[in-house]
Design a protein around this motif. Structure first.
Motif, PDB file in Angstrom:
ATOM      1  N   GLY A 192       0.840  -1.211   0.000  1.00 45.98           N
ATOM      2  CA  GLY A 192       0.000   0.000   0.000  1.00 45.98           C
ATOM      3  C   GLY A 192       0.868   1.251   0.000  1.00 45.98           C
ATOM      4  N   ARG A 193       1.912   1.227   0.826  1.00 44.35           N
ATOM      5  CA  ARG A 193       2.781   2.398   0.952  1.00 44.35           C
ATOM      6  C   ARG A 193       3.597   2.627  -0.324  1.00 44.35           C
ATOM      7  NH1 ARG A 193       6.476   1.564   5.534  1.00 44.35           N
ATOM      8  NH2 ARG A 193       4.730   0.320   6.280  1.00 44.35           N
ATOM      9  N   GLU A 194       4.144   1.517  -0.865  1.00 43.07           N
ATOM     10  CA  GLU A 194       5.004   1.650  -2.049  1.00 43.07           C
ATOM     11  C   GLU A 194       4.195   1.981  -3.310  1.00 43.07           C
ATOM     12  OE1 GLU A 194       8.292   1.691  -1.998  1.00 43.07           O
ATOM     13  OE2 GLU A 194       8.395   1.223   0.143  1.00 43.07           O
ATOM     14  N   LEU A 195       3.001   1.380  -3.426  1.00 47.98           N
ATOM     15  CA  LEU A 195       2.245   1.539  -4.674  1.00 47.98           C
ATOM     16  C   LEU A 195       1.249   2.698  -4.633  1.00 47.98           C
ATOM     17  CD1 LEU A 195       1.510  -2.237  -5.469  1.00 47.98           C
ATOM     18  CD2 LEU A 195       3.341  -0.808  -6.373  1.00 47.98           C
ATOM     19  N   PHE A 196       0.601   2.889  -3.466  1.00 47.82           N
ATOM     20  CA  PHE A 196      -0.449   3.908  -3.408  1.00 47.82           C
ATOM     21  C   PHE A 196      -0.107   5.075  -2.483  1.00 47.82           C
ATOM     22  CE2 PHE A 196      -2.431  -0.335  -3.963  1.00 47.82           C
ATOM     23  CZ  PHE A 196      -2.796  -0.200  -5.298  1.00 47.82           C
ATOM     24  N   GLY A 197       1.059   4.993  -1.854  1.00 44.20           N
ATOM     25  CA  GLY A 197       1.484   6.104  -0.990  1.00 44.20           C
ATOM     26  C   GLY A 197       0.872   6.079   0.390  1.00 44.20           C
ATOM     27  N   ASN A 198       0.000   5.096   0.679  1.00 42.49           N
ATOM     28  CA  ASN A 198      -0.624   4.996   2.000  1.00 42.49           C
ATOM     29  C   ASN A 198      -0.552   3.577   2.523  1.00 42.49           C
ATOM     30  OD1 ASN A 198      -1.633   7.531   2.794  1.00 42.49           O
ATOM     31  ND2 ASN A 198      -3.255   7.371   1.249  1.00 42.49           N
ATOM     32  N   GLY A 199      -0.080   3.421   3.745  1.00 39.54           N
ATOM     33  CA  GLY A 199      -0.082   2.094   4.357  1.00 39.54           C
ATOM     34  C   GLY A 199      -1.476   1.771   4.877  1.00 39.54           C
ATOM     35  N   VAL A 200      -1.616   0.587   5.460  1.00 43.77           N
ATOM     36  CA  VAL A 200      -2.911   0.182   6.022  1.00 43.77           C
ATOM     37  C   VAL A 200      -2.923   0.546   7.501  1.00 43.77           C
ATOM     38  CG1 VAL A 200      -4.435  -1.789   6.488  1.00 43.77           C
ATOM     39  CG2 VAL A 200      -3.071  -1.715   4.378  1.00 43.77           C
ATOM     40  N   TYR A 201      -3.984   1.231   7.943  1.00 46.02           N
ATOM     41  CA  TYR A 201      -4.062   1.694   9.326  1.00 46.02           C
ATOM     42  C   TYR A 201      -3.939   0.506  10.301  1.00 46.02           C
ATOM     43  CZ  TYR A 201      -6.065   2.987  13.803  1.00 46.02           C
ATOM     44  OH  TYR A 201      -6.267   3.146  15.153  1.00 46.02           O
ATOM     45  N   GLY A 202      -3.027   0.625  11.224  1.00 43.72           N
ATOM     46  CA  GLY A 202      -2.885  -0.373  12.291  1.00 43.72           C
ATOM     47  C   GLY A 202      -2.232  -1.680  11.861  1.00 43.72           C
ATOM     48  N   ALA A 203      -1.818  -1.771  10.575  1.00 37.83           N
ATOM     49  CA  ALA A 203      -1.290  -3.054  10.085  1.00 37.83           C
ATOM     50  C   ALA A 203      -0.012  -3.449  10.826  1.00 37.83           C
ATOM     51  CB  ALA A 203      -1.018  -2.961   8.585  1.00 37.83           C
ATOM     52  N   GLN A 204       0.872  -2.475  11.050  1.00 37.25           N
ATOM     53  CA  GLN A 204       2.146  -2.784  11.719  1.00 37.25           C
ATOM     54  C   GLN A 204       1.892  -3.308  13.132  1.00 37.25           C
ATOM     55  OE1 GLN A 204       5.721  -1.344  11.282  1.00 37.25           O
ATOM     56  NE2 GLN A 204       5.505  -1.147   9.091  1.00 37.25           N
ATOM     57  N   LYS A 205       0.971  -2.629  13.834  1.00 38.22           N
ATOM     58  CA  LYS A 205       0.706  -3.038  15.216  1.00 38.22           C
ATOM     59  C   LYS A 205       0.040  -4.415  15.230  1.00 38.22           C
ATOM     60  CE  LYS A 205       1.550  -1.768  19.286  1.00 38.22           C
ATOM     61  NZ  LYS A 205       2.908  -1.414  19.662  1.00 38.22           N
ATOM     62  N   PHE A 206      -0.875  -4.624  14.282  1.00 39.96           N
ATOM     63  CA  PHE A 206      -1.529  -5.935  14.173  1.00 39.96           C
ATOM     64  C   PHE A 206      -0.461  -7.011  13.951  1.00 39.96           C
ATOM     65  CE2 PHE A 206      -3.453  -9.256  11.483  1.00 39.96           C
ATOM     66  CZ  PHE A 206      -4.459  -9.680  12.337  1.00 39.96           C
ATOM     67  N   ALA A 207       0.507  -6.696  13.085  1.00 37.28           N
ATOM     68  CA  ALA A 207       1.583  -7.660  12.798  1.00 37.28           C
ATOM     69  C   ALA A 207       2.441  -7.904  14.041  1.00 37.28           C
ATOM     70  CB  ALA A 207       2.447  -7.146  11.647  1.00 37.28           C
ATOM     71  N   VAL A 208       2.660  -6.836  14.819  1.00 41.35           N
ATOM     72  CA  VAL A 208       3.444  -7.000  16.058  1.00 41.35           C
ATOM     73  C   VAL A 208       2.721  -7.966  17.002  1.00 41.35           C
ATOM     74  CG1 VAL A 208       4.209  -5.815  18.169  1.00 41.35           C
ATOM     75  CG2 VAL A 208       4.606  -4.766  15.956  1.00 41.35           C
ATOM     76  N   TYR A 209       1.413  -7.770  17.143  1.00 43.06           N
ATOM     77  CA  TYR A 209       0.643  -8.640  18.038  1.00 43.06           C
ATOM     78  C   TYR A 209       0.647 -10.089  17.530  1.00 43.06           C
ATOM     79  CZ  TYR A 209      -1.111  -4.416  20.331  1.00 43.06           C
ATOM     80  OH  TYR A 209      -1.203  -3.234  21.024  1.00 43.06           O
ATOM     81  N   CYS A 210       0.493 -10.237  16.212  1.00 35.17           N
ATOM     82  CA  CYS A 210       0.507 -11.599  15.645  1.00 35.17           C
ATOM     83  C   CYS A 210       1.877 -12.249  15.847  1.00 35.17           C
ATOM     84  CB  CYS A 210       0.171 -11.571  14.154  1.00 35.17           C
ATOM     85  SG  CYS A 210      -1.567 -11.280  13.826  1.00 35.17           S
ATOM     86  N   THR A 211       2.954 -11.434  15.707  1.00 31.69           N
ATOM     87  CA  THR A 211       4.304 -11.970  15.923  1.00 31.69           C
ATOM     88  C   THR A 211       4.452 -12.436  17.367  1.00 31.69           C
ATOM     89  OG1 THR A 211       5.211 -10.463  14.286  1.00 31.69           O
ATOM     90  CG2 THR A 211       6.780 -11.401  15.825  1.00 31.69           C
ATOM     91  N   ALA A 212       3.939 -11.612  18.298  1.00 38.39           N
ATOM     92  CA  ALA A 212       4.021 -11.980  19.724  1.00 38.39           C
ATOM     93  C   ALA A 212       3.303 -13.311  19.957  1.00 38.39           C
ATOM     94  CB  ALA A 212       3.412 -10.875  20.580  1.00 38.39           C
TER      95      ALA A 212
END
Lengths: 420, 164
Positions: free
Chosen positions: B34-54
């Motif tokens: 989303g960030r590379e192609l459309f200039g916007n990341g997905v809201y909360g995606a990083q934090k969601f990924a952090v929780y899933c990693t945990a």
């Protein structure tokens, strides 16, 4: 008295055959209760949560997952084929191909053991069939595997970055020079040792086929390192790109992985992360306590007061790290020692990235030295060879790596060239 | 009965961990693309990924316990005569279970306190106690395994972990 009890507790857990995570957890709990000011075990649990609730950790599972996909798929095999046809006219070309395959695979995998197994499973039988001695074949595979952690991406570099708040991308850039130099040393040694072996001329058709089949695999390090170096990707983004690229190549081009393989890959990655994440969390808690109590600062002051010559300090740190690398696994060593030794290195004017790479170079040698020497044990199980043969086989490579270590430690420009 | 239970627990946790991993991969891929192609990341995606990693990483701890894969320093093993290895391994499993329960109780207290305070995540405004629950769960699940290994040594996995 408390210190005696602490040492006693460590000895007891060792005698009672506890695993490294539980030993570290009990030690951390003891430190929180008996050494730290205003702390208790509740804070340990809180620290564990804070340590794993961080975005900076995200690149670790992604690189592990991407490496696992590539190891299960055909990427390693295709890389090896390319290297074999390209080095065919060189006497001892197969040996050179083994080193180069390890180096290229290291540029897409962040682990020493993964690199050794991915390349070794194909190259070891090929080297034996090609008339190379067992001793050389196993030595070159074990040592070539260690390139996996010095050539970026590298899980130990990510761990160092997390523990010392150094940019992981800079650590990756710092690993390129030393990684290429070690590859060159291994290549020269392999060539010199086998310079009288027969060679075959290049066959354009073979080269074309190998490049066609392995081209997508070869593009991986270019995309990864190019992305980080040009500043397009952060370390986490490059890990995601690596995973997506590996999945696309395996799904649509190589098509050798089945649905079951993807599940197994995820499971293996979860297990690997299951050994790393708790270690990071507990070490993170210990680090917080040490920092809060001013231990690193006190340690720097004590060392500087007693040792005034930076050269002796540098030598001392290298000797310490070589010993630690021989008796401790690299993850635990970095998590425990990086926050303590980095301030000392900075106090004698070393760049943090240079120190980090030097630390990893020292610990990398530990992969080849008993009693821990993970590559030795994995090679023993994977290639079904006696431990004594494997230990003897890596000795010349350890010698080469020690010369390389001296260069890495004494020539900061080698590490910092791509960082600046 | 016990082997079936241990096997069932292993596969349930394995599916859970792999699903969490898929969550990490999907969230981060969507965010980065989303960030590379459309200039916007997905809201909360990083934090969601952090929780899933945990969740995936902590569950991984229990999975490694199930397969005897944790790194263990073995240089003092020789202190115990070989004929006592069986009994000593059972004692070792009971001690490991005790450590896990001890830490697990504190972890449970931590989660209860987070629940009572209604703590929410930074970057993704959700209650964090359900995610934090993975810490006591994994410790209790590992403790249960260690106890079963001690009670029925036949179910104890052969250690996969290499000497450290």
């Amino acid at each position: 008295m408390t210190t005696v009890a602490f040492l006693g507790l460590i000895a007891l857990t060792l005698v009672l055959r506890q695993n490294i995570i539980l030993i570290l957890a009990i030690c951390a709990a003891f430190v929180h209760v008996h050494y730290a000011t205003n702390s208790s075990i509740e804070f340990l649990i809180q620290d564990i949560w804070f340590a794993i609730d961080r975005e900076v950790l995200l690149s670790i599972p992604m690189f592990i997952l991407a490496g696992a996909v590539m190891t299960r798929g055909a990427i390693a095999l295709r890389l090896i084929r390319v290297m074999m046809v390209l080095t065919a006219p060189i006497p001892g070309g197969l040996a050179v191909a083994a080193v180069l395959s390890c180096a290229v695979f290291a540029a897409i995998s962040g682990s020493s053991i993964v690199t050794m197994l991915a390349i070794g499973s194909v190259m070891y039988p090929a080297l034996i069939a090609g008339g190379y001695s067992k001793s050389f074949a196993i030595g070159v595979i074990c040592s070539g595997g260690t390139l996996g952690i010095i050539i970026p991406p590298s899980i130990p570099m990510i761990l160092f970055g997390i523990m010392t708040e150094v940019s992981v991308a800079k650590m990756f850039m710092g690993g390129i020079g030393p990684g290429l130099l070690l590859t060159l040393f291994f290549v020269i040694y392999s060539y010199v040792l086998h310079r009288r072996m027969p060679s075959t001329p290049w066959r354009l058709a073979e080269i074309g086929t190998a490049l066609w089949q392995g081209g997508f695999a070869l593009m991986m390090p270019v995309i990864l390192l190019g992305g980080i170096y040009s500043g397009i990707f952060t370390a986490t983004e490059s890990a995601v790109i690596a995973l997506v690229y590996a999945l696309l190549v395996e799904l649509f081009i190589h098509r050798e992985l089945k649905a079951k393989d993807y599940f197994q890959t995820g499971l293996e990655t979860a297990k690997l992360l299951g050994t790393l994440l708790p270690l990071i969390a507990i070490a993170g808690s210990l680090n917080t306590i040490l920092d809060y109590e001013g231990v690193p600062k006190a340690l720097v002051a004590a060392v500087i007061n007693n040792v005034s010559d930076p050269l002796i300090l540098l030598l001392g740190m290298n000797v310490l790290l070589l010993i630690v690398g021989a008796v401790m696994d690299i993850g635990s060593a970095i998590l425990v020692l990086a926050p303590l030794l980095t301030p000392i290195a900075v106090s004698i004017g070393m760049d943090k990235v240079h120190f980090g790479v030097m630390m990893i170079a020292n610990l990398e040698i530990g992969y080849l030295t008993p009693p821990v020497g993970l590559n030795l044990f994995v090679a023993m199980a994977a290639f079904k060879e006696p431990f004594s043969l494997i230990v003897r086989a890596v000795v010349p490579f350890i010698g080469i790596m020690l010369v390389w270590l001296v260069i890495v430690a004494s020539w900061p420009g080698l590490t910092l060239y791509f960082v600046r | 009965m016990i082997p079936r239970f241990l096997n069932g627990l292993y596969w349930a946790e394995a599916i859970f961990a792999v699903t969490a991993f898929a969550g990490v991969a999907l969230a981060l891929t969507a965010d980065v693309l989303g960030r590379e192609l459309f200039g916007n990341g997905v809201y909360g995606a990083q934090k969601f990924a952090v929780y899933c990693t945990a969740v995936a990483g902590m569950t991984g701890f229990a999975l490694v316990v199930a397969k005897g894969g944790h790194l263990r320093p073995k240089f003092l093993d020789g202190l115990i005569p070989k004929r006592l290895n069986g009994q000593f391994n059972r004692l070792s499993d009971l001690v490991a279970a005790a450590i896990c329960i001890y830490l697990g109780l504190y972890a449970l207290q931590f989660v209860i306190s987070s629940y009572q305070l209604g703590e929410r995540g930074l970057g993704l405004n959700i209650l964090v106690w359900p995610i934090q629950s993975i810490i006591p769960y994994v410790l209790f699940s590992s403790a249960l395994r260690y106890i079963l290994f001690a009670l029925t040594p036949a179910n104890r996995p052969v250690e996969e972990g290499f000497d450290t």
